[in-house]
Design a protein around this motif. Structure first.
Motif, PDB file in Angstrom:
ATOM      1  N   GLU B   3       0.856  -1.188   0.000  1.00 56.24           N
ATOM      2  CA  GLU B   3       0.000   0.000   0.000  1.00 56.24           C
ATOM      3  C   GLU B   3       0.889   1.234   0.000  1.00 56.24           C
ATOM      4  N   VAL B   4       0.466   2.231  -0.765  1.00 50.69           N
ATOM      5  CA  VAL B   4       1.229   3.473  -0.891  1.00 50.69           C
ATOM      6  C   VAL B   4       0.344   4.634  -0.457  1.00 50.69           C
ATOM      7  N   THR B   5       0.881   5.477   0.404  1.00 45.37           N
ATOM      8  CA  THR B   5       0.113   6.590   0.950  1.00 45.37           C
ATOM      9  C   THR B   5       0.856   7.890   0.706  1.00 45.37           C
ATOM     10  N   GLN B   6       0.133   8.901   0.288  1.00 44.92           N
ATOM     11  CA  GLN B   6       0.726  10.226   0.091  1.00 44.92           C
ATOM     12  C   GLN B   6      -0.007  11.236   0.959  1.00 44.92           C
ATOM     13  N   ILE B   7       0.758  11.956   1.716  1.00 50.84           N
ATOM     14  CA  ILE B   7       0.216  12.984   2.594  1.00 50.84           C
ATOM     15  C   ILE B   7       1.045  14.262   2.432  1.00 50.84           C
ATOM     16  N   PRO B   8       0.402  15.463   2.280  1.00 43.22           N
ATOM     17  CA  PRO B   8      -1.046  15.666   2.333  1.00 43.22           C
ATOM     18  C   PRO B   8      -1.700  15.384   0.983  1.00 43.22           C
ATOM     19  N   ALA B   9      -3.022  15.353   0.961  1.00 44.56           N
ATOM     20  CA  ALA B   9      -3.746  15.164  -0.297  1.00 44.56           C
ATOM     21  C   ALA B   9      -3.688  16.420  -1.150  1.00 44.56           C
ATOM     22  N   ALA B  10      -3.583  17.570  -0.513  1.00 43.13           N
ATOM     23  CA  ALA B  10      -3.494  18.839  -1.234  1.00 43.13           C
ATOM     24  C   ALA B  10      -2.583  19.780  -0.469  1.00 43.13           C
ATOM     25  N   LEU B  11      -1.889  20.644  -1.234  1.00 37.10           N
ATOM     26  CA  LEU B  11      -0.938  21.573  -0.640  1.00 37.10           C
ATOM     27  C   LEU B  11      -0.934  22.844  -1.477  1.00 37.10           C
ATOM     28  N   SER B  12      -1.001  23.978  -0.800  1.00 36.89           N
ATOM     29  CA  SER B  12      -0.976  25.262  -1.482  1.00 36.89           C
ATOM     30  C   SER B  12       0.110  26.128  -0.846  1.00 36.89           C
ATOM     31  N   VAL B  13       1.049  26.619  -1.657  1.00 36.50           N
ATOM     32  CA  VAL B  13       2.165  27.405  -1.142  1.00 36.50           C
ATOM     33  C   VAL B  13       2.410  28.599  -2.051  1.00 36.50           C
ATOM     34  N   PRO B  14       3.022  29.665  -1.529  1.00 36.93           N
ATOM     35  CA  PRO B  14       3.357  30.806  -2.388  1.00 36.93           C
ATOM     36  C   PRO B  14       4.573  30.494  -3.254  1.00 36.93           C
ATOM     37  N   GLU B  15       4.618  31.178  -4.386  1.00 33.68           N
ATOM     38  CA  GLU B  15       5.721  31.014  -5.327  1.00 33.68           C
ATOM     39  C   GLU B  15       7.062  31.288  -4.651  1.00 33.68           C
ATOM     40  N   GLY B  16       8.057  30.514  -5.019  1.00 35.99           N
ATOM     41  CA  GLY B  16       9.407  30.734  -4.516  1.00 35.99           C
ATOM     42  C   GLY B  16       9.775  29.851  -3.334  1.00 35.99           C
ATOM     43  N   GLU B  17       8.789  29.262  -2.692  1.00 37.30           N
ATOM     44  CA  GLU B  17       9.082  28.411  -1.530  1.00 37.30           C
ATOM     45  C   GLU B  17       9.656  27.067  -1.958  1.00 37.30           C
ATOM     46  N   ASN B  18      10.480  26.516  -1.078  1.00 37.81           N
ATOM     47  CA  ASN B  18      10.919  25.128  -1.233  1.00 37.81           C
ATOM     48  C   ASN B  18       9.899  24.246  -0.529  1.00 37.81           C
ATOM     49  N   LEU B  19       9.600  23.084  -1.097  1.00 40.59           N
ATOM     50  CA  LEU B  19       8.580  22.248  -0.483  1.00 40.59           C
ATOM     51  C   LEU B  19       8.936  20.773  -0.601  1.00 40.59           C
ATOM     52  N   VAL B  20       8.291  19.984   0.248  1.00 42.04           N
ATOM     53  CA  VAL B  20       8.533  18.545   0.286  1.00 42.04           C
ATOM     54  C   VAL B  20       7.206  17.808   0.213  1.00 42.04           C
ATOM     55  N   LEU B  21       7.125  16.855  -0.694  1.00 41.84           N
ATOM     56  CA  LEU B  21       5.973  15.962  -0.786  1.00 41.84           C
ATOM     57  C   LEU B  21       6.388  14.599  -0.236  1.00 41.84           C
ATOM     58  N   ASN B  22       5.479  13.960   0.471  1.00 42.26           N
ATOM     59  CA  ASN B  22       5.793  12.716   1.158  1.00 42.26           C
ATOM     60  C   ASN B  22       5.077  11.515   0.557  1.00 42.26           C
ATOM     61  N   CYS B  23       5.744  10.382   0.602  1.00 40.47           N
ATOM     62  CA  CYS B  23       5.196   9.116   0.118  1.00 40.47           C
ATOM     63  C   CYS B  23       5.668   8.025   1.072  1.00 40.47           C
ATOM     64  N   SER B  24       4.751   7.165   1.500  1.00 42.23           N
ATOM     65  CA  SER B  24       5.141   6.045   2.343  1.00 42.23           C
ATOM     66  C   SER B  24       4.570   4.755   1.767  1.00 42.23           C
ATOM     67  N   PHE B  25       5.291   3.658   1.959  1.00 41.24           N
ATOM     68  CA  PHE B  25       4.846   2.364   1.448  1.00 41.24           C
ATOM     69  C   PHE B  25       5.051   1.304   2.519  1.00 41.24           C
ATOM     70  N   THR B  26       4.231   0.250   2.462  1.00 40.96           N
ATOM     71  CA  THR B  26       4.173  -0.690   3.577  1.00 40.96           C
ATOM     72  C   THR B  26       5.162  -1.849   3.475  1.00 40.96           C
ATOM     73  N   ASP B  27       5.604  -2.179   2.255  1.00 40.68           N
ATOM     74  CA  ASP B  27       6.498  -3.319   2.054  1.00 40.68           C
ATOM     75  C   ASP B  27       7.803  -2.831   1.436  1.00 40.68           C
ATOM     76  N   SER B  28       8.905  -3.086   2.106  1.00 41.49           N
ATOM     77  CA  SER B  28      10.192  -2.569   1.626  1.00 41.49           C
ATOM     78  C   SER B  28      10.784  -3.390   0.466  1.00 41.49           C
ATOM     79  N   ALA B  29      10.141  -4.487   0.105  1.00 44.60           N
ATOM     80  CA  ALA B  29      10.629  -5.319  -1.016  1.00 44.60           C
ATOM     81  C   ALA B  29      10.187  -4.703  -2.336  1.00 44.60           C
ATOM     82  N   ILE B  30      10.923  -3.675  -2.763  1.00 45.62           N
ATOM     83  CA  ILE B  30      10.565  -2.985  -3.990  1.00 45.62           C
ATOM     84  C   ILE B  30      11.698  -3.034  -4.985  1.00 45.62           C
TER      85      ILE B  30
END
Lengths: 114, 113
Positions: B3-30
């Protein structure tokens, strides 16, 4: 431009009608895939074809059939469309070899079943 | 089952900012992990692919990291621009089983001018 081409881009069907979604790639890829994308569900694999002449079921194959016509073309058929099959359908392809390669996607077919 | 989960579902930021999107998965055998971009009404465009043996990949203003043992990946976007507005999808290729990608539900990113 090279890539994955899907036809049609939009389609509206009545319940019980049949239709075939077409997909063609010109990148000499050996593997091809059909996904469906639904709100809140992400993309889910319907069928895939690892090579010409082979097909295998994915996560949600019920109600669909596929044909790998040749190396370039992979079609998806709905024999008797149901409202639950309203979705956006994406075809993808990849060269499955010794190196990691990204999947390439078409622009999708938006299908509504009334 | 992976299972793969991404948080947040939506993100709004002003121009010029640095940002990070997250992804997590349940099985490390990839086999690998991919980040895609999807514009409205369009297909998916591959941004970065990280092999299971790698820790990160970079392309221009984008940097993706992979921590397989903890089941996490991040997509870092530097100096964000309005043209970066799109939905970003994370997908893992399991090591075993069918040749397929398992997708997260995506993060819808809006960069405000």
């Amino acid at each position: 431009n090279a890539g994955v081409t899907q036809t049609p881009k939009f389609q509206v069907l009545k319940t019980g009608q049949s239709m075939t979604l077409q997909c063609a790639q010109d990148m000499n890829h050996n593997s091809m895939y059909w996904y469906r994308q639904d709100p809140g569900m992400g993309l889910r694999l319907i069928y895939y074809s690892a090579s010409e002449g082979t097909t295998d079921k994915g996560e949600v194959p019920n109600g669909y059939n596929v044909s790998r016509l040749n190396k370039r073309e992979f079609s998806l058929r709905l024999e008797s469309a149901a409202p639950s099959q309203t979705s956006v359908y994406f075809c993808a392809s990849i060269w499955e070899g010794w190196s990691n390669q990204p999947q390439h996607f078409g622009d999708g077919t938006r299908l509504s079943i009334l | 089952k992976q299972e793969v989960t991404q948080i947040p579902a939506a993100l709004s930021v002003p121009e010029g900012e640095n940002l990070v999107l997250n992804c997590s998965f349940t099985d490390s055998a990839i086999y690998n992990l991919q980040w895609f971009r999807q514009d409205p009404g369009k297909g998916l465009t591959s941004l970065l692919l990280i092999q299971s043996s790698q820790r990160e990949q970079t392309s221009g203003r984008l940097n993706a990291s992979l921590d397989k043992s903890s089941g996490r990946s991040t997509l870092y976007i530097a100096a964000s621009q309005p043209g970066d507005s799109a939905t970003y999808l994370c997908a893992v290729r399991p090591l075993q089983g069918a040749q397929k990608l398992v997708f997260g539900q995506g993060t819808r990113l809006t960069i405000n001018p």
